[in-house]
Structures are given as C-alpha cells and as structure tokens.
Motif scaffolding. Structure first.
Motif, short mmCIF file in Angstrom:
data_model
loop_
_atom_site.label_atom_id
_atom_site.label_comp_id
_atom_site.label_asym_id
_atom_site.label_seq_id
_atom_site.Cartn_x
_atom_site.Cartn_y
_atom_site.Cartn_z
N LYS A 20 30.05 48.88 38.10
CA LYS A 20 31.32 48.42 37.54
C LYS A 20 32.45 49.25 38.15
O LYS A 20 32.36 50.48 38.23
N CYS A 28 44.39 47.86 37.81
CA CYS A 28 43.98 47.31 36.53
C CYS A 28 42.56 46.78 36.64
O CYS A 28 42.13 46.33 37.71
N LYS A 31 38.40 41.70 33.37
CA LYS A 31 37.11 41.08 33.04
C LYS A 31 37.24 39.59 33.31
O LYS A 31 38.01 38.89 32.66
N SER A 33 36.61 35.68 33.39
CA SER A 33 36.03 34.63 32.55
C SER A 33 35.59 33.43 33.38
O SER A 33 34.66 32.70 33.00
N VAL A 65 40.79 38.61 31.63
CA VAL A 65 41.61 39.41 30.71
C VAL A 65 41.63 40.85 31.20
O VAL A 65 40.58 41.42 31.56
N GLU A 67 41.45 44.60 30.86
CA GLU A 67 40.87 45.52 29.88
C GLU A 67 41.39 46.95 30.02
O GLU A 67 41.46 47.68 29.04
N GLU A 68 41.71 47.36 31.24
CA GLU A 68 42.18 48.72 31.47
C GLU A 68 43.32 48.70 32.47
O GLU A 68 43.42 47.78 33.30
N ILE A 74 47.44 45.02 29.60
CA ILE A 74 46.21 45.07 28.80
C ILE A 74 46.21 43.97 27.73
O ILE A 74 47.18 43.78 27.00
N GLY A 75 45.10 43.23 27.69
CA GLY A 75 44.93 42.16 26.72
C GLY A 75 45.47 40.81 27.16
O GLY A 75 45.26 39.80 26.47
N THR A 77 45.79 37.44 29.62
CA THR A 77 44.98 36.60 30.49
C THR A 77 45.75 36.35 31.76
O THR A 77 46.91 35.91 31.73
N TYR A 111 33.55 42.01 36.65
CA TYR A 111 34.81 42.75 36.63
C TYR A 111 35.35 42.90 38.06
O TYR A 111 34.58 42.91 39.03
N LYS A 113 38.67 45.22 40.11
CA LYS A 113 39.86 46.06 40.01
C LYS A 113 40.85 45.65 41.09
O LYS A 113 40.48 45.38 42.23
#
Length: 326
Positions: A20, A28, A31, A33, A65, A67-68, A74-75, A77, A111, A113
């Motif tokens: 990962k 960033c 994740k 989808s 989305v 995640e970091e 963050i959060g 879409t 995932y 980055k």
C-alpha cells in the motif's frame, strides 16, 4: 493491497498483492472505488507499448475517496488527472511526459497516491463508475474535437469509429458544441445508438464507397479520427477546403500511400493530437458539468473478472468504456 499489474508471465496481466503506498509532502492517498480501462492498458498487456516496467499497477482512469493527505480533500470523492508532467507549453507535452499507469503505478489498484494538484471533484451528476471513465478518454476527445477540431455551431463534424470510448466522448463534445455531427462505424446498430444522443447520421466504413455518400453532404469542417490507415485518403476526399483532420490514434496502422496532391490542393490540415494539457483537463470538466455529459459505459466488471474486462476489447459489439469496480 490488490492491484492489476503487468508481469512477464504467460498471461502478462495479473491480480497481485503489492505494498500500500505511503504518502509524503503534498501527496494524497485515494481509495479507488472504480477504474476504467483504456486501449493503452490492452496494448501494454500485448507488449505493444514502449517503456514497459514490469510490476507496475496499470490504469489511468479512476474515481475514489481521499483517505489521507490535504485536509481540503479528505473524505471527498475525486477523479484524477492522469497527466504526469505535461509541462509549460500548452501546444505540446514535455520530453518527460507520461501517463498515469506506466511507468508509475496507476488506478487499477485498491489505493493510489498522487499529488493533491492532480485531484478534481467528481462531477455530481456522474456515478463513480461513470466518473472513473472520464479522465483520459474525456481529455483526449476534448482536445481533439473542441480545441484542435474547432467543433462549434454551424460546423459539420465527422467522428470515426463510433463504438470506442474516446470517440463516444468526441461525439458528446461535438453534439454539445452545437455542431452537425456524423459518424462512421462498421455496425449499423452502433450508428442507430449514437443517433439517439444527437448524431445526425452515420456511414458504414465496411462499404467500399461509403465516402461518396458522406461527400454528397458537401464536406466536413473537421474529421476526428483514431484509426489512420488507408481511410486517410478517403477523409481527404470529403474534408472541406481548409478543413481539419485530427488524428489521435492509429489502430488501422499507416496508410499505404498519401494523396499529396489532394492534400495540398484542398488546403486541408492533418493534425496530430495526444491527451491534453492540465488547463484543458479543467476546461473539459467544466464542459462535462455545464452540458451534463455522461460517459457511455459498455460494461462494469468485478475485480475478480478483470481478465474478462481486458478481453472485452476484442469483442466486436463493445460500445463505450469498460469499467472495473473495486
């Protein structure tokens, strides 16, 4: 994490576990989808793409989305601009330009980055699967059709190969621009499908003299083409004086000869087009939002059926983008 990678095995595309990614600096962690396939992914599978780096996660298109990373993201879409180092010249990519998914890890993974400046809010009217299908094909079509092809009201545009993912976007942008839009296809069924979204009519390129019926309309201001090959001389027969033939692919290979006399006498322009600048990516998203443009999805596959998704490129009835859901 699971990722679809390119290998040296007898089946080059494999679902493997890879580390990962860990973010640093302005990066960033997204994740995924949904991710969409492009023809380049299949070409990499077939060993027909330069600079293949084995072990790389494929995929240039994705929705997910954050995640970091940046608190601003963050959060949310997002979709990802697949350009890597386009450069400062809006007319042409830099010498170090590449596309997400080769040689760097791409979106066919749980995932990814990316720098925060690669992220864009998912258009509200699109599902995750539709949004995943947008970035690479949408950008390629937008530059070819709107920026280079100059499609707009009062112009007549021909989009070739109506079943492909990029051509579907080219049709959508040309229709949204107000142009009179025609297509070519080897399938009358596909022609009838695109007529439902604003295309005026189409021509079956399997018919030897298809260009005569097309030419009877009075010519095209622009022809948006992904095939190349021997059809190029037919395009020169139906392009208006000083018209634009914009080529963003060469699936039919090189033409055996070029009618140079017809080319210079018509004052026609043959223009190459590859992807698009970062500014054009933002402009493309604005068009998608303003015109409520939706990608045409051929089929959505589960991750376990990833090989079926790749094989779908070979199906003659495929129509639109192929998406894998994570």
């Amino acid at each position: 994490m699971q990722a679809i990678t390119i290998t040296q095995d007898s089946e080059p595309v494999q679902l493997n576990d890879i580390p990962k990614p860990k973010i640093s600096g302005d990066e960033c962690l997204v994740k995924l989808s949904a991710s969409a396939l492009n023809r380049r992914d299949q070409w990499i599978r077939e060993g027909m793409y330069p600079g293949i780096v084995f072990g790389t996660a494929l995929g240039s298109d994705g929705c997910g989305v954050v995640e970091e990373g940046s608190a601003d993201w963050i959060g949310k879409t997002v979709i990802i601009n697949p350009n890597v180092d386009w450069g400062d010249d809006p007319d042409v990519q830099s010498d170090t330009y590449s596309v997400l998914g080769m040689p760097t890890n791409g979106t066919l993974a749980a995932y990814i980055k990316v720098p925060a400046h690669r992220l864009h809010k998912k258009p509200d009217h699109l599902s995750d699967e539709e949004a995943a299908a947008l970035p690479l094909a949408g950008l390629t079509a937008f530059r070819a059709t709107i920026k280079k092809g100059a499609s707009k009201a009062g112009k007549r545009v021909l989009v070739t190969g109506a079943g492909g993912g990029v051509s579907q976007f080219a049709i959508a942008f040309a229709v949204a621009s107000g142009a009179e839009v025609y297509v070519t296809s080897g399938s009358q069924e596909k022609i009838e499908k695109v007529k439902k979204v604003g295309v005026t009519d189409g021509f079956n390129y399997r018919e030897e003299k298809w260009f005569k019926a097309a030419g009877a309309l009075g010519g095209f201001d622009s022809i948006i083409d992904s095939a190349g090959g021997n059809q190029l001389n037919n395009y020169l027969k139906i392009i208006k004086p000083a018209g634009r033939i914009v080529m963003y692919g060469s699936t039919a290979g090189h033409p055996e000869k070029l009618d140079v006399f017809r080319l210079f006498w018509s004052q026609a322009q043959i223009m190459g087009s590859t992807m698009g600048s970062d500014d054009e990516f933002e402009e493309m998203i604005e068009w998608v939002n303003k015109c409520q443009i939706k990608p045409t999805i051929d089929k959505v596959y589960s991750l376990d059926d990833y090989l079926d998704a790749f094989d779908r490129f070979k199906a003659p009835d495929s129509f639109g983008k192929i998406v894998i859901r994570f």
